[in-house]
Design a protein around this motif. Sequence first.
Motif, PDB file in Angstrom:
ATOM      1  N   ASN A  30     -36.173  60.940  82.838  1.00 27.41           N
ATOM      2  CA  ASN A  30     -36.503  59.626  83.397  1.00 27.41           C
ATOM      3  C   ASN A  30     -35.444  58.593  83.046  1.00 27.41           C
ATOM      4  O   ASN A  30     -35.750  57.464  82.710  1.00 27.41           O
ATOM      5  N   CYS A  33     -35.088  58.242  78.594  1.00 22.94           N
ATOM      6  CA  CYS A  33     -36.265  58.088  77.740  1.00 22.94           C
ATOM      7  C   CYS A  33     -36.431  59.351  76.891  1.00 22.94           C
ATOM      8  O   CYS A  33     -36.293  60.456  77.386  1.00 22.94           O
ATOM      9  N   SER A  49     -42.605  57.038  72.883  1.00 22.41           N
ATOM     10  CA  SER A  49     -41.534  57.052  73.875  1.00 22.41           C
ATOM     11  C   SER A  49     -40.577  55.900  73.584  1.00 22.41           C
ATOM     12  O   SER A  49     -41.007  54.768  73.343  1.00 22.41           O
ATOM     13  N   CYS A  51     -36.918  54.298  75.278  1.00 24.35           N
ATOM     14  CA  CYS A  51     -35.983  54.355  76.403  1.00 24.35           C
ATOM     15  C   CYS A  51     -34.756  53.508  76.092  1.00 24.35           C
ATOM     16  O   CYS A  51     -34.878  52.356  75.684  1.00 24.35           O
ATOM     17  N   GLN A  60     -39.832  48.976  82.962  1.00 23.84           N
ATOM     18  CA  GLN A  60     -40.782  49.206  81.880  1.00 23.84           C
ATOM     19  C   GLN A  60     -41.072  50.698  81.768  1.00 23.84           C
ATOM     20  O   GLN A  60     -40.860  51.461  82.702  1.00 23.84           O
ATOM     21  N   HIS A  61     -41.579  51.097  80.612  1.00 26.79           N
ATOM     22  CA  HIS A  61     -41.935  52.496  80.398  1.00 26.79           C
ATOM     23  C   HIS A  61     -43.215  52.563  79.586  1.00 26.79           C
ATOM     24  O   HIS A  61     -43.653  51.581  78.998  1.00 26.79           O
ATOM     25  N   ARG A  62     -43.817  53.756  79.568  1.00 29.09           N
ATOM     26  CA  ARG A  62     -44.985  53.991  78.728  1.00 29.09           C
ATOM     27  C   ARG A  62     -45.036  55.463  78.333  1.00 29.09           C
ATOM     28  O   ARG A  62     -44.472  56.327  79.005  1.00 29.09           O
ATOM     29  N   TRP A  86     -47.667  49.379  79.374  1.00 31.86           N
ATOM     30  CA  TRP A  86     -46.271  49.264  79.807  1.00 31.86           C
ATOM     31  C   TRP A  86     -45.519  48.369  78.833  1.00 31.86           C
ATOM     32  O   TRP A  86     -46.013  47.310  78.453  1.00 31.86           O
ATOM     33  N   THR A  89     -38.040  48.378  78.276  1.00 33.91           N
ATOM     34  CA  THR A  89     -37.287  49.588  77.957  1.00 33.91           C
ATOM     35  C   THR A  89     -36.623  49.557  76.584  1.00 33.91           C
ATOM     36  O   THR A  89     -36.293  50.609  76.052  1.00 33.91           O
ATOM     37  N   SER A 108     -43.086  60.671  79.288  1.00 38.07           N
ATOM     38  CA  SER A 108     -42.995  59.225  79.505  1.00 38.07           C
ATOM     39  C   SER A 108     -42.954  58.945  80.995  1.00 38.07           C
ATOM     40  O   SER A 108     -42.609  59.816  81.782  1.00 38.07           O
ATOM     41  N   GLU A 109     -43.322  57.741  81.338  1.00 36.17           N
ATOM     42  CA  GLU A 109     -43.285  57.277  82.731  1.00 36.17           C
ATOM     43  C   GLU A 109     -42.502  55.987  82.766  1.00 36.17           C
ATOM     44  O   GLU A 109     -42.587  55.156  81.865  1.00 36.17           O
ATOM     45  N   VAL A 110     -41.698  55.806  83.832  1.00 29.93           N
ATOM     46  CA  VAL A 110     -40.870  54.613  83.982  1.00 29.93           C
ATOM     47  C   VAL A 110     -41.186  53.977  85.323  1.00 29.93           C
ATOM     48  O   VAL A 110     -41.364  54.675  86.324  1.00 29.93           O
TER      49      VAL A 110
END
Length: 113
Positions: A30, A33, A49, A51, A60-62, A86, A89, A108-110
């Motif tokens: 991603n 991250c 996580s 990034c 943003q990431h989570r 969220w 980064t 992780s998700e971005v």
Amino acid sequence: MKLKLAVATLAVASALSVLGAPAVSAVPANGGCRTTAELDGKGRPNATSRCTGRFASGAQHRAKIICDTVQGAREHVVRRTYRSDWTPTGSAASVRCGFKSFLVGFGSEVRGA
């Protein structure tokens, strides 16, 4: 059968944690991250996580963690996915499973990248 496998997995993970083995880590994906998973002092799985790198302004990431949770008097297993809030980064995002939980996966998700 699944419960016995989950208990065996937790026992091995607890033993490795006591012996000082490093936390499990996911390969950076991603766009830079890095997500790590480890057990806290009470044996609950945690995912963190972080990034770094080039992201669009406002990205943003989570962290995301998937756990098998043992519930009820008959101790049936329920798969649950937890996600952190969220965060920008540059900062870390953490999420944790509850008690009687076994780690299945993490990542992780971005958004906004």
